[in-house]
Scaffold this motif. Sequence first.
Motif, PDB file in Angstrom:
ATOM      1  N   GLU A   9      60.107 129.033  82.728  1.00 34.94           N
ATOM      2  CA  GLU A   9      61.024 129.286  81.612  1.00 34.94           C
ATOM      3  C   GLU A   9      60.772 128.291  80.478  1.00 34.94           C
ATOM      4  N   SER A  10      60.591 127.028  80.833  1.00 38.00           N
ATOM      5  CA  SER A  10      60.312 125.998  79.831  1.00 38.00           C
ATOM      6  C   SER A  10      58.965 126.257  79.152  1.00 38.00           C
ATOM      7  N   ALA A  11      57.949 126.565  79.923  1.00 41.56           N
ATOM      8  CA  ALA A  11      56.618 126.813  79.370  1.00 41.56           C
ATOM      9  C   ALA A  11      56.620 128.056  78.484  1.00 41.56           C
ATOM     10  N   LEU A  12      57.351 129.087  78.895  1.00 39.61           N
ATOM     11  CA  LEU A  12      57.392 130.312  78.095  1.00 39.61           C
ATOM     12  C   LEU A  12      58.129 130.101  76.778  1.00 39.61           C
ATOM     13  N   SER A  13      59.056 129.146  76.738  1.00 35.97           N
ATOM     14  CA  SER A  13      59.716 128.855  75.466  1.00 35.97           C
ATOM     15  C   SER A  13      58.704 128.275  74.477  1.00 35.97           C
ATOM     16  N   LYS A  14      57.753 127.498  74.979  1.00 35.88           N
ATOM     17  CA  LYS A  14      56.686 126.967  74.124  1.00 35.88           C
ATOM     18  C   LYS A  14      55.771 128.095  73.661  1.00 35.88           C
ATOM     19  N   PHE A  15      55.522 129.037  74.525  1.00 36.05           N
ATOM     20  CA  PHE A  15      54.728 130.217  74.198  1.00 36.05           C
ATOM     21  C   PHE A  15      55.411 131.002  73.073  1.00 36.05           C
ATOM     22  N   ASP A  16      56.707 131.212  73.212  1.00 37.48           N
ATOM     23  CA  ASP A  16      57.472 131.928  72.184  1.00 37.48           C
ATOM     24  C   ASP A  16      57.424 131.195  70.842  1.00 37.48           C
ATOM     25  N   ARG A  17      57.568 129.870  70.896  1.00 36.15           N
ATOM     26  CA  ARG A  17      57.514 129.098  69.655  1.00 36.15           C
ATOM     27  C   ARG A  17      56.148 129.201  68.991  1.00 36.15           C
ATOM     28  N   TRP A  18      55.080 129.283  69.786  1.00 37.83           N
ATOM     29  CA  TRP A  18      53.738 129.438  69.223  1.00 37.83           C
ATOM     30  C   TRP A  18      53.680 130.716  68.390  1.00 37.83           C
ATOM     31  N   TRP A  19      54.201 131.800  68.951  1.00 31.42           N
ATOM     32  CA  TRP A  19      54.182 133.080  68.244  1.00 31.42           C
ATOM     33  C   TRP A  19      55.108 133.079  67.035  1.00 31.42           C
ATOM     34  N   GLU A  20      56.234 132.360  67.111  1.00 33.09           N
ATOM     35  CA  GLU A  20      57.190 132.321  65.991  1.00 33.09           C
ATOM     36  C   GLU A  20      56.557 131.795  64.716  1.00 33.09           C
ATOM     37  N   ASP A  21      55.554 130.935  64.850  1.00 34.85           N
ATOM     38  CA  ASP A  21      54.855 130.429  63.665  1.00 34.85           C
ATOM     39  C   ASP A  21      54.214 131.560  62.857  1.00 34.85           C
ATOM     40  N   PHE A  22      53.850 132.647  63.532  1.00 41.42           N
ATOM     41  CA  PHE A  22      53.135 133.743  62.877  1.00 41.42           C
ATOM     42  C   PHE A  22      54.033 134.927  62.533  1.00 41.42           C
ATOM     43  N   THR A  23      55.283 134.901  62.986  1.00 33.62           N
ATOM     44  CA  THR A  23      56.186 136.037  62.809  1.00 33.62           C
ATOM     45  C   THR A  23      56.279 136.522  61.365  1.00 33.62           C
ATOM     46  N   PRO A  24      56.445 135.642  60.380  1.00 34.88           N
ATOM     47  CA  PRO A  24      56.541 136.149  59.001  1.00 34.88           C
ATOM     48  C   PRO A  24      55.295 136.929  58.567  1.00 34.88           C
ATOM     49  N   ASP A  25      54.129 136.499  59.009  1.00 33.59           N
ATOM     50  CA  ASP A  25      52.885 137.155  58.619  1.00 33.59           C
ATOM     51  C   ASP A  25      52.606 138.425  59.421  1.00 33.59           C
ATOM     52  N   LEU A  26      53.348 138.622  60.491  1.00 36.71           N
ATOM     53  CA  LEU A  26      53.150 139.801  61.344  1.00 36.71           C
ATOM     54  C   LEU A  26      54.170 140.901  61.055  1.00 36.71           C
ATOM     55  N   ALA A  27      54.953 140.745  60.021  1.00 38.04           N
ATOM     56  CA  ALA A  27      56.052 141.669  59.723  1.00 38.04           C
ATOM     57  C   ALA A  27      55.599 143.125  59.636  1.00 38.04           C
ATOM     58  N   GLY A  28      54.411 143.389  59.169  1.00 37.02           N
ATOM     59  CA  GLY A  28      53.938 144.765  59.027  1.00 37.02           C
ATOM     60  C   GLY A  28      53.311 145.334  60.285  1.00 37.02           C
TER      61      GLY A  28
END
Length: 161
Positions: free
Chosen positions: A108-127
């Motif tokens: 669970e802790s490691a996957l939260s880091k995984f999620d945060r990695w992807w959050e960095d790109f979320t604005p650019d992935l909007a489309g």
Amino acid sequence: MASGSNDYLTLSTYTAILHRQLQRDMNQLLIKDKLPVNITEMYLMVLILESQPISQRRAATTLAVDEGLMTRMVKHLKEIKLINKISSYKDKRVKELTLTKDGEKLLESALSKFDRWWEDFTPDLAGHDINDLGRELFEISKIVLAQRHNMPLNNSRVEES
């Protein structure tokens, strides 16, 4: 993507690039936060979570790692009490893997880091529809595993359309 047979090369190349970037960054984050696993062990733990129990051999085939690496990962994860390895009640020769409570917490802790990695790109992935892409890649993975290893792929995280 280019047309024709190059579509598969393009898909494979950019999937590999994305995976290697994620793998490098996640390993650095896991080390920085002093978590005792690497990304490959994390993938194994996710597979175990979604398939518990799963045989050690099936896990190696699904993750496309050789038996030696799988044995080392299982030994390490057992030593730090993140997984259990027991003989199957159906066939004592088959070794089944399950997560311990500590393994679930660490994952669970490691996957939260995984999620945060992807959050960095979320604005650019909007489309882009990441869920749709995930479902497509899941279907492709199922076909490859079924044809190469006569093995179905189950994943509770992929929503059915």
